[in-house]
Design a protein around this motif. Structure first.
Motif, mmCIF file in Angstrom:
data_model
loop_
_atom_site.group_PDB
_atom_site.id
_atom_site.type_symbol
_atom_site.label_atom_id
_atom_site.label_comp_id
_atom_site.label_asym_id
_atom_site.label_seq_id
_atom_site.Cartn_x
_atom_site.Cartn_y
_atom_site.Cartn_z
ATOM 1 N N GLU A 109 36.554 -45.111 23.413
ATOM 2 C CA GLU A 109 37.275 -45.112 22.139
ATOM 3 C C GLU A 109 37.255 -46.496 21.507
ATOM 4 O OE1 GLU A 109 41.725 -43.979 20.375
ATOM 5 O OE2 GLU A 109 41.220 -43.557 22.463
ATOM 6 N N THR A 110 37.468 -47.530 22.311
ATOM 7 C CA THR A 110 37.507 -48.893 21.781
ATOM 8 C C THR A 110 36.168 -49.296 21.183
ATOM 9 O OG1 THR A 110 39.153 -49.529 23.439
ATOM 10 C CG2 THR A 110 37.930 -51.315 22.377
ATOM 11 N N LEU A 111 35.086 -48.921 21.858
ATOM 12 C CA LEU A 111 33.752 -49.317 21.422
ATOM 13 C C LEU A 111 33.106 -48.290 20.504
ATOM 14 C CD1 LEU A 111 32.468 -50.665 24.861
ATOM 15 C CD2 LEU A 111 32.971 -52.038 22.826
ATOM 16 N N GLN A 112 33.864 -47.243 20.165
ATOM 17 C CA GLN A 112 33.332 -46.174 19.311
ATOM 18 C C GLN A 112 32.020 -45.648 19.888
ATOM 19 O OE1 GLN A 112 33.275 -48.323 15.519
ATOM 20 N NE2 GLN A 112 35.110 -47.199 14.896
ATOM 21 N N ALA A 113 32.080 -45.317 21.173
ATOM 22 C CA ALA A 113 30.894 -44.902 21.910
ATOM 23 C C ALA A 113 31.091 -43.501 22.476
ATOM 24 C CB ALA A 113 30.616 -45.888 23.047
ATOM 25 N N GLU A 114 29.973 -42.871 22.814
ATOM 26 C CA GLU A 114 29.993 -41.557 23.462
ATOM 27 C C GLU A 114 30.038 -41.748 24.969
ATOM 28 O OE1 GLU A 114 27.071 -37.634 24.090
ATOM 29 O OE2 GLU A 114 26.393 -39.361 22.920
ATOM 30 N N LEU A 115 30.902 -40.990 25.633
ATOM 31 C CA LEU A 115 30.974 -41.021 27.089
ATOM 32 C C LEU A 115 29.940 -40.044 27.639
ATOM 33 C CD1 LEU A 115 32.300 -41.969 29.719
ATOM 34 C CD2 LEU A 115 34.050 -40.192 29.388
ATOM 35 N N LEU A 116 28.961 -40.557 28.369
ATOM 36 C CA LEU A 116 27.871 -39.731 28.894
ATOM 37 C C LEU A 116 28.270 -39.091 30.225
ATOM 38 C CD1 LEU A 116 24.865 -42.119 28.133
ATOM 39 C CD2 LEU A 116 25.634 -40.150 26.795
ATOM 40 N N PRO A 117 27.560 -38.038 30.637
ATOM 41 C CA PRO A 117 27.917 -37.336 31.879
ATOM 42 C C PRO A 117 27.896 -38.219 33.123
ATOM 43 C CG PRO A 117 26.441 -35.984 30.567
ATOM 44 C CD PRO A 117 26.508 -37.323 29.900
ATOM 45 N N ALA A 144 23.106 -31.543 38.783
ATOM 46 C CA ALA A 144 24.354 -31.186 38.107
ATOM 47 C C ALA A 144 25.405 -32.276 38.276
ATOM 48 C CB ALA A 144 24.875 -29.860 38.642
ATOM 49 N N LYS A 145 25.486 -32.842 39.474
ATOM 50 C CA LYS A 145 26.477 -33.885 39.744
ATOM 51 C C LYS A 145 26.216 -35.128 38.906
ATOM 52 C CE LYS A 145 28.638 -36.273 43.656
ATOM 53 N NZ LYS A 145 28.590 -36.479 45.139
ATOM 54 N N LEU A 146 24.941 -35.360 38.586
ATOM 55 C CA LEU A 146 24.565 -36.525 37.792
ATOM 56 C C LEU A 146 24.512 -36.223 36.299
ATOM 57 C CD1 LEU A 146 21.680 -37.803 40.096
ATOM 58 C CD2 LEU A 146 23.970 -38.795 39.893
ATOM 59 N N GLY A 147 24.798 -34.971 35.932
ATOM 60 C CA GLY A 147 24.778 -34.604 34.529
ATOM 61 C C GLY A 147 23.385 -34.493 33.944
ATOM 62 N N LEU A 148 22.413 -34.139 34.784
ATOM 63 C CA LEU A 148 21.017 -34.092 34.365
ATOM 64 C C LEU A 148 20.498 -32.658 34.362
ATOM 65 C CD1 LEU A 148 19.660 -37.083 36.491
ATOM 66 C CD2 LEU A 148 20.062 -37.078 34.026
ATOM 67 N N PRO A 149 19.432 -32.404 33.603
ATOM 68 C CA PRO A 149 18.818 -31.072 33.668
ATOM 69 C C PRO A 149 18.183 -30.839 35.030
ATOM 70 C CG PRO A 149 17.469 -32.574 32.362
ATOM 71 C CD PRO A 149 18.767 -33.287 32.627
ATOM 72 N N GLU A 150 18.071 -29.580 35.434
ATOM 73 C CA GLU A 150 17.530 -29.252 36.757
ATOM 74 C C GLU A 150 16.141 -29.833 36.977
ATOM 75 O OE1 GLU A 150 17.629 -25.134 37.648
ATOM 76 O OE2 GLU A 150 19.796 -24.927 37.367
ATOM 77 N N THR A 207 12.853 -33.320 41.565
ATOM 78 C CA THR A 207 11.567 -32.761 41.983
ATOM 79 C C THR A 207 11.751 -31.803 43.153
ATOM 80 O OG1 THR A 207 11.030 -34.431 43.659
ATOM 81 C CG2 THR A 207 10.552 -34.994 41.364
ATOM 82 N N SER A 208 10.691 -31.098 43.482
ATOM 83 C CA SER A 208 10.744 -30.166 44.613
ATOM 84 C C SER A 208 10.983 -30.895 45.929
ATOM 85 C CB SER A 208 9.435 -29.370 44.693
ATOM 86 O OG SER A 208 8.320 -30.248 44.840
ATOM 87 N N ASP A 209 10.713 -32.204 45.969
ATOM 88 C CA ASP A 209 10.965 -33.013 47.163
ATOM 89 C C ASP A 209 12.404 -33.526 47.236
ATOM 90 O OD1 ASP A 209 8.384 -32.900 48.273
ATOM 91 O OD2 ASP A 209 7.676 -34.444 46.909
ATOM 92 N N GLY A 210 13.185 -33.276 46.188
ATOM 93 C CA GLY A 210 14.559 -33.772 46.175
ATOM 94 C C GLY A 210 14.713 -35.135 45.557
ATOM 95 N N ALA A 211 13.639 -35.676 44.990
ATOM 96 C CA ALA A 211 13.704 -36.979 44.335
ATOM 97 C C ALA A 211 14.155 -36.822 42.886
ATOM 98 C CB ALA A 211 12.340 -37.662 44.387
ATOM 99 N N LEU A 212 14.627 -37.907 42.317
ATOM 100 C CA LEU A 212 15.065 -37.933 40.931
ATOM 101 C C LEU A 212 13.910 -38.403 40.055
ATOM 102 C CD1 LEU A 212 17.734 -37.635 39.240
ATOM 103 C CD2 LEU A 212 17.970 -40.112 39.463
ATOM 104 N N ARG A 213 13.648 -37.677 38.972
ATOM 105 C CA ARG A 213 12.613 -38.071 38.024
ATOM 106 C C ARG A 213 13.155 -37.887 36.608
ATOM 107 N NH1 ARG A 213 9.355 -41.348 36.502
ATOM 108 N NH2 ARG A 213 7.828 -41.148 38.182
ATOM 109 N N THR A 214 13.626 -38.970 36.002
ATOM 110 C CA THR A 214 14.096 -38.896 34.622
ATOM 111 C C THR A 214 12.945 -39.262 33.682
ATOM 112 O OG1 THR A 214 14.864 -41.198 34.531
ATOM 113 C CG2 THR A 214 16.424 -39.530 35.326
#
Length: 434
Positions: free
Chosen positions: A193-201, A394-400, A404-411
């Motif tokens: 609110e102070t910084l007029q910013a959006e709170l991301l997931p 889901a816990k990180l607020g990211l699309p499925e 990856t199929s190996d369980g790694a994160l790929r943004t």
């Protein structure tokens, strides 16, 4: 009366001349744009705040849209005459085609970058840019912006790794200026609110880029720091690190060090570069956060005792940050990627040796290149006692598809497109079972 003559008033700095020098530094001399902006010799730091913002925007646009700009210019210049300054033409075209500059102002400003005695180049620049002003937009409308502005080596890599549709989405995301992402130590909703910013997931705050960061509320008090939302995710993969001894390897400039310290970890930040660690220390001081700082070569360094957790943010091609660094496609190539991939493999093995049995290690790179991410998985799986801890999208607020199929994160830069995108990261968490 005094015989002394008053010193002459220095001539004002021409912002477009500074911009032309910066653009030539990238495309002609292979110098990183950020390095040039910090170099007092370029004149950038001597500009007024408004002019600095203009120069940044102009140079970034010329780099983001270089393919389209050169494509338009080639319609009116079959050959580049010797001595013709390409940067003056590119900047003029950038203003005309993508920054909505009044045609007479953009043309005249580009011509004025030449010395009055250089009549032939001045005349040619004037003629070409007048053509761009009247016919350029029609040419742009026929161009494939995603493909035209992406160097072939990157397009081929992304097409092969992610498919043509995702490659196109990535390339289009790079044409947009990245928003400003902020990590806060606490009270994220209050600061939003102070910084007029959006709170991301993920807990980051996001606001549009622009203006002096130092003048925003909370900066001087050390309440927050700048960190892309995707860059916060690797540390989150470690889980609860409160009171754990955590090594942040290749730590400078220190965003993840600050994040881990704010999460309650006892952090040792290790990097080979003393100058970069000085910046890290300054950031920690402003933020009122503590970490032990050590200068060392990761490959050969042996810690005094093993760590509960290790975060290895390895040196990489950084192609995941092109939204913020549009000069990168013109400073790197395939040979850099292969050299960095070999270095990453050595660092992975060294980092694993620093971890206690039962501890967790996260390997991450801000790269879109599979050689530095997905293709490192065999090396990671082969580490003694390694077990992959799958990321939870889901816990990180990211699309499925961000896991990856190996369980790694790929943004990817096109993730969270409706919110302004994010940097491209690869990250994977491993537990040491023995």
């Amino acid at each position: 009366m005094s015989d002394q003559t008053a010193p002459a008033t220095p001539a004002p700095i021409n912002p477009r001349r500074v911009a032309a020098s910066l653009l030539d530094g990238v495309l002609g001399k292979g110098r990183a744009l950020d390095d040039q902006l910090a170099d007092p010799k370029t004149g950038f730091r001597d500009l007024a705040d408004r002019d600095r913002a203009f120069v940044r925007r102009l140079v970034a646009t010329a780099l983001r849209r270089r393919g389209q700009i050169d494509g338009v210019l080639r319609k009116f210049l079959t050959l580049w005459p010797k001595g013709l300054p390409r940067e003056a033409l590119r900047l003029g075209a950038a203003e005309l085609l993508f920054l909505d500059a009044p045609p007479h102002a953009a043309v005249d400003s580009a011509v004025d970058l030449m010395h009055p005695d250089q009549k032939k180049p001045r005349g040619l620049i004037n003629a070409v840019l007048r053509k761009v002003a009247t016919e350029g937009m029609a040419i742009v409308a026929e161009q494939d912006a995603a493909l035209t502005n992406t160097p072939d080596w990157l397009w081929q890599s992304w097409d092969h790794a992610y498919g043509p549709d995702v490659a196109r989405d990535i390339a289009l995301a790079h044409l947009q200026e990245a928003p400003l992402d902020i990590s806060v130590k606490s009270d994220a909703s209050v600061w939003a609110e102070t910084l007029q910013a959006e709170l991301l997931p993920n807990g980051s705050l996001r606001r549009m880029a622009g203006g002096a960061i130092e003048s925003l509320p909370g900066f001087e008090d050390g309440a927050w720091w700048i960190q892309d939302a995707a860059a916060t995710l690797p540390a989150l993969l470690l889980g609860d690190v409160k009171d754990l001894r955590v090594a942040d390897l290749c730590a400078a400039p220190g965003g993840k060090t600050a994040q881990l310290a704010a999460m309650g970890a006892q952090v040792m930040a290790v990097d080979r570069s003393d100058p970069r660690l000085k910046r890290l220390k300054a950031n920690l001081k402003r933020l009122h956060l503590k970490a032990e700082v050590r200068t060392a070569e990761i490959e050969s360094w042996q810690p005094p005792q093993l760590f509960d957790a290790v975060l290895l943010d390895a040196p990489c091609s950084a192609t995941g940050t092109i939204r913020r660094h549009p000069d990168l496609p013109y400073l790197k190539d395939e040979t850099d990627v292969m050299k960095l991939a070999a270095l990453q493999q050595r660092l992975i093995k060294a980092a694993w040796a620093m971890l206690k049995p039962g501890g967790k290690m996260v390997y991450c790179v801000c790269s879109l290149q599979p050689e530095e991410g997905e293709r490192q998985m065999p090396v990671l799986r082969a580490l003694p006692g390694a077990r992959i801890v799958p990321a939870d999208a889901a816990k990180l607020g990211l699309p499925e598809e961000a896991v990856t199929s190996d369980g790694a994160l790929r943004t990817l830069p096109c993730h969270w497109a409706e919110r302004g995108g994010m940097d491209g990261f690869f990250a994977v968490c491993l537990e040491k079972t023995v």
